[in-house]
Motif scaffolding. Structure first.
Motif, PDB file in Angstrom:
ATOM      1  N   ALA A  44       0.826  -1.211   0.000  1.00 52.83           N
ATOM      2  CA  ALA A  44       0.000   0.000   0.000  1.00 52.83           C
ATOM      3  C   ALA A  44       0.856   1.255   0.000  1.00 52.83           C
ATOM      4  CB  ALA A  44      -0.927  -0.001   1.206  1.00 52.83           C
ATOM      5  N   LEU A  45       2.031   1.179   0.612  1.00 56.77           N
ATOM      6  CA  LEU A  45       2.920   2.340   0.670  1.00 56.77           C
ATOM      7  C   LEU A  45       3.787   2.488  -0.571  1.00 56.77           C
ATOM      8  CD1 LEU A  45       4.107   2.181   4.400  1.00 56.77           C
ATOM      9  CD2 LEU A  45       2.490   3.783   3.393  1.00 56.77           C
ATOM     10  N   GLY A  46       3.677   1.537  -1.487  1.00 57.97           N
ATOM     11  CA  GLY A  46       4.405   1.663  -2.738  1.00 57.97           C
ATOM     12  C   GLY A  46       5.759   1.002  -2.762  1.00 57.97           C
ATOM     13  N   PHE A  47       6.039   0.060  -1.840  1.00 63.15           N
ATOM     14  CA  PHE A  47       7.313  -0.641  -1.830  1.00 63.15           C
ATOM     15  C   PHE A  47       7.411  -1.584  -3.025  1.00 63.15           C
ATOM     16  CE2 PHE A  47       7.204   0.668   2.524  1.00 63.15           C
ATOM     17  CZ  PHE A  47       8.513   0.666   2.972  1.00 63.15           C
ATOM     18  N   ASP A  48       8.612  -1.753  -3.558  1.00 70.01           N
ATOM     19  CA  ASP A  48       8.809  -2.770  -4.577  1.00 70.01           C
ATOM     20  C   ASP A  48       9.079  -4.105  -3.889  1.00 70.01           C
ATOM     21  OD1 ASP A  48      11.494  -2.793  -3.730  1.00 70.01           O
ATOM     22  OD2 ASP A  48      12.109  -1.398  -5.293  1.00 70.01           O
ATOM     23  N   LYS A  49       9.182  -5.188  -4.657  1.00 75.40           N
ATOM     24  CA  LYS A  49       9.305  -6.532  -4.086  1.00 75.40           C
ATOM     25  C   LYS A  49      10.582  -6.688  -3.267  1.00 75.40           C
ATOM     26  CE  LYS A  49       6.474  -8.964  -7.482  1.00 75.40           C
ATOM     27  NZ  LYS A  49       6.453 -10.025  -8.525  1.00 75.40           N
ATOM     28  N   LYS A  50      11.689  -6.101  -3.723  1.00 74.77           N
ATOM     29  CA  LYS A  50      12.952  -6.225  -2.977  1.00 74.77           C
ATOM     30  C   LYS A  50      12.854  -5.528  -1.629  1.00 74.77           C
ATOM     31  CE  LYS A  50      16.263  -6.762  -6.771  1.00 74.77           C
ATOM     32  NZ  LYS A  50      17.460  -6.193  -7.442  1.00 74.77           N
ATOM     33  N   THR A  51      12.236  -4.350  -1.615  1.00 74.94           N
ATOM     34  CA  THR A  51      12.088  -3.607  -0.362  1.00 74.94           C
ATOM     35  C   THR A  51      11.191  -4.359   0.601  1.00 74.94           C
ATOM     36  OG1 THR A  51      12.328  -1.543  -1.590  1.00 74.94           O
ATOM     37  CG2 THR A  51      11.450  -1.392   0.639  1.00 74.94           C
ATOM     38  N   LYS A  89       6.372   8.683  -0.329  1.00 74.92           N
ATOM     39  CA  LYS A  89       6.180   8.151  -1.680  1.00 74.92           C
ATOM     40  C   LYS A  89       4.703   7.906  -1.972  1.00 74.92           C
ATOM     41  CE  LYS A  89       7.778   4.362  -4.634  1.00 74.92           C
ATOM     42  NZ  LYS A  89       8.656   3.143  -4.696  1.00 74.92           N
ATOM     43  N   GLU A  90       3.990   7.312  -1.003  1.00 78.32           N
ATOM     44  CA  GLU A  90       2.565   7.038  -1.196  1.00 78.32           C
ATOM     45  C   GLU A  90       1.767   8.339  -1.266  1.00 78.32           C
ATOM     46  OE1 GLU A  90      -1.077   5.100  -1.631  1.00 78.32           O
ATOM     47  OE2 GLU A  90       1.009   4.538  -2.040  1.00 78.32           O
ATOM     48  N   THR A  91       2.155   9.332  -0.457  1.00 75.84           N
ATOM     49  CA  THR A  91       1.476  10.627  -0.504  1.00 75.84           C
ATOM     50  C   THR A  91       1.656  11.283  -1.872  1.00 75.84           C
ATOM     51  OG1 THR A  91       1.801  10.937   1.866  1.00 75.84           O
ATOM     52  CG2 THR A  91       1.309  12.908   0.574  1.00 75.84           C
ATOM     53  N   ALA A  92       2.864  11.188  -2.417  1.00 76.59           N
ATOM     54  CA  ALA A  92       3.137  11.762  -3.743  1.00 76.59           C
ATOM     55  C   ALA A  92       2.292  11.084  -4.818  1.00 76.59           C
ATOM     56  CB  ALA A  92       4.624  11.628  -4.066  1.00 76.59           C
ATOM     57  N   LYS A  93       2.128   9.763  -4.728  1.00 74.11           N
ATOM     58  CA  LYS A  93       1.305   9.034  -5.698  1.00 74.11           C
ATOM     59  C   LYS A  93      -0.138   9.522  -5.634  1.00 74.11           C
ATOM     60  CE  LYS A  93       1.694   4.589  -5.965  1.00 74.11           C
ATOM     61  NZ  LYS A  93       1.829   3.174  -5.535  1.00 74.11           N
ATOM     62  N   LYS A  94      -0.612   9.750  -4.404  1.00 77.20           N
ATOM     63  CA  LYS A  94      -1.998  10.215  -4.223  1.00 77.20           C
ATOM     64  C   LYS A  94      -2.184  11.594  -4.874  1.00 77.20           C
ATOM     65  CE  LYS A  94      -5.270  11.358  -0.481  1.00 77.20           C
ATOM     66  NZ  LYS A  94      -5.309  12.820  -0.714  1.00 77.20           N
ATOM     67  N   HIS A  95      -1.208  12.496  -4.661  1.00 81.80           N
ATOM     68  CA  HIS A  95      -1.319  13.832  -5.247  1.00 81.80           C
ATOM     69  C   HIS A  95      -1.266  13.783  -6.776  1.00 81.80           C
ATOM     70  CE1 HIS A  95      -1.459  15.962  -1.517  1.00 81.80           C
ATOM     71  NE2 HIS A  95      -0.224  15.640  -1.138  1.00 81.80           N
ATOM     72  N   ARG A  96      -0.460  12.896  -7.326  1.00 83.70           N
ATOM     73  CA  ARG A  96      -0.383  12.776  -8.788  1.00 83.70           C
ATOM     74  C   ARG A  96      -1.711  12.289  -9.360  1.00 83.70           C
ATOM     75  NH1 ARG A  96       4.884  10.799  -7.812  1.00 83.70           N
ATOM     76  NH2 ARG A  96       4.178   8.632  -8.090  1.00 83.70           N
ATOM     77  N   ARG A  97      -2.338  11.332  -8.628  1.00 79.46           N
ATOM     78  CA  ARG A  97      -3.623  10.830  -9.103  1.00 79.46           C
ATOM     79  C   ARG A  97      -4.689  11.921  -9.071  1.00 79.46           C
ATOM     80  NH1 ARG A  97      -2.490   6.389  -5.718  1.00 79.46           N
ATOM     81  NH2 ARG A  97      -4.004   7.197  -4.199  1.00 79.46           N
TER      82      ARG A  97
END
Length: 328
Positions: A49-56, A111-119
């Motif tokens: 949900a926070l936008g982590f990739d698989k490695k993270t 990172k998740e907040t930035a995605k929300k603002h872009r949407r």
């Protein structure tokens, strides 16, 4: 995952114990965080949900326990994310490990907040657009607690700067530091604030290195007369004791079990020594047999976790002699 890591994770994941632990470290024992206001956070779900990739996600899943805490205190409501890192051994780079987890959690909230603002395309200025974070956006605080479950004194670092070598003092104000929130049983001075059986676990860990102190604690605290099975199992694993647990019982009288164990050890040594002495027949044979059997008994008791002092008392030989048997 080792048996100790698995046990610690399962033991402290219980909401009542987790709340008790947090209240003692964060609020001096006051009952502020309530078990019913804790929510287990599945690490994979949270990080996705926070936008982590698989490695993270694979790295962050190493966190032992991660819970969402809703706190109602001083007329306000707060939300924090609390992580617990259990250490059965001293970790000499723990500030870096914990800081890494915390930074990842904060960075990915941004990172998740930035995605929300872009949407939603709702940033008002170019500065907000580029940073992905507005003046009104807020972070959820992240607290990491390190619980040390060893019986030795903690001599590891307590903050990042403890890991530095020589540093120019003029540079120190410019170097950010990071302090760990450490709970080490040997450093607890007041156990009365604990409301769950983690009190008994920590009391035993504090005194496990000294048989006389351990016996004094068991006899002076009546709470040891009724300890839940999970805590006794944790005590056996982390303190190296061998308290007998009846499979049919969910509550154990540790004081009685401790005394029964000591008496059983003494009787085992005496009876086996007498039996072998009768078989030898002669005084010389009896003595040799007694020594042989005492060695066997000493090894058995060592495997059960008894101290050198206790074994020596059971087999009726001095501690120096017993030490030589056990290392030969």
């Amino acid at each position: 995952m080792s048996a100790k890591d698995s046990m610690a994770k399962e033991y402290f994941a219980d909401n009542a114990r987790f709340a008790d632990l947090c209240n003692n470290i964060l609020y001096g024992g006051r009952e502020v965080i309530l078990p019913e206001n804790l929510m287990e956070r599945d690490t994979t779900e949270v990080l996705t949900a926070l936008g982590f990739d698989k490695k993270t996600i694979a790295v962050q899943k190493l966190r032992d326990i991660f819970k969402n805490a809703s706190i109602k205190y001083t007329g306000k409501s707060y939300v924090v994310l609390i992580g617990v890192e259990n250490q059965s051994d001293i970790h000499y780079s723990i500030p870096v490990k914990n800081m890494f987890y915390d930074v990842m959690a904060y960075g990915n909230q941004v990172k998740e907040t930035a995605k929300k603002h872009r949407r939603e395309k709702d940033t008002a200025t170019s500065d907000e657009f580029l940073s992905g974070f507005t003046k009104e956006d807020k972070l959820i605080p992240v607290i990491t607690i390190t619980v040390y479950l060893g019986i030795k004194e903690w001599d590891g670092p307590r903050k990042l700067s403890d890991m530095f070598g020589d540093v120019d003092e003029e540079l120190l104000p410019f170097i950010p530091d990071y302090r760990i929130n450490l709970l080490a049983p040997r450093e607890i001075t007041d156990f009365t604030g604990f409301r769950t059986s983690i009190r008994q676990l920590f009391e035993v860990l504090q005194n496990a290195y000294d048989k006389e102190k351990m016996q004094e604690v068991l006899h002076n605290d009546d709470k040891f007369s009724s300890v839940d099975r999970e805590t006794v199992e944790a005590i056996n694993l982390f303190a190296g004791t061998d308290i007998d647990i009846d499979e049919k019982e969910e509550v154990i009288d540790m004081c009685k079990a401790w005394e029964d164990q000591k008496n059983e050890g003494r009787e085992l040594g005496r009876e086996e020594g007498r039996e072998l002495g009768r078989e030898e027949g002669r005084e010389e044979g009896r003595e040799e047999g007694r020594i042989r059997q005492a060695k066997v008994t000493a090894l058995k008791l060592q495997k059960k976790g008894h101290s050198i002092e206790d074994i020596a008392e059971c087999v009726d030989f001095d501690e120096e002699t017993v030490k030589k048997w056990l290392v030969s």
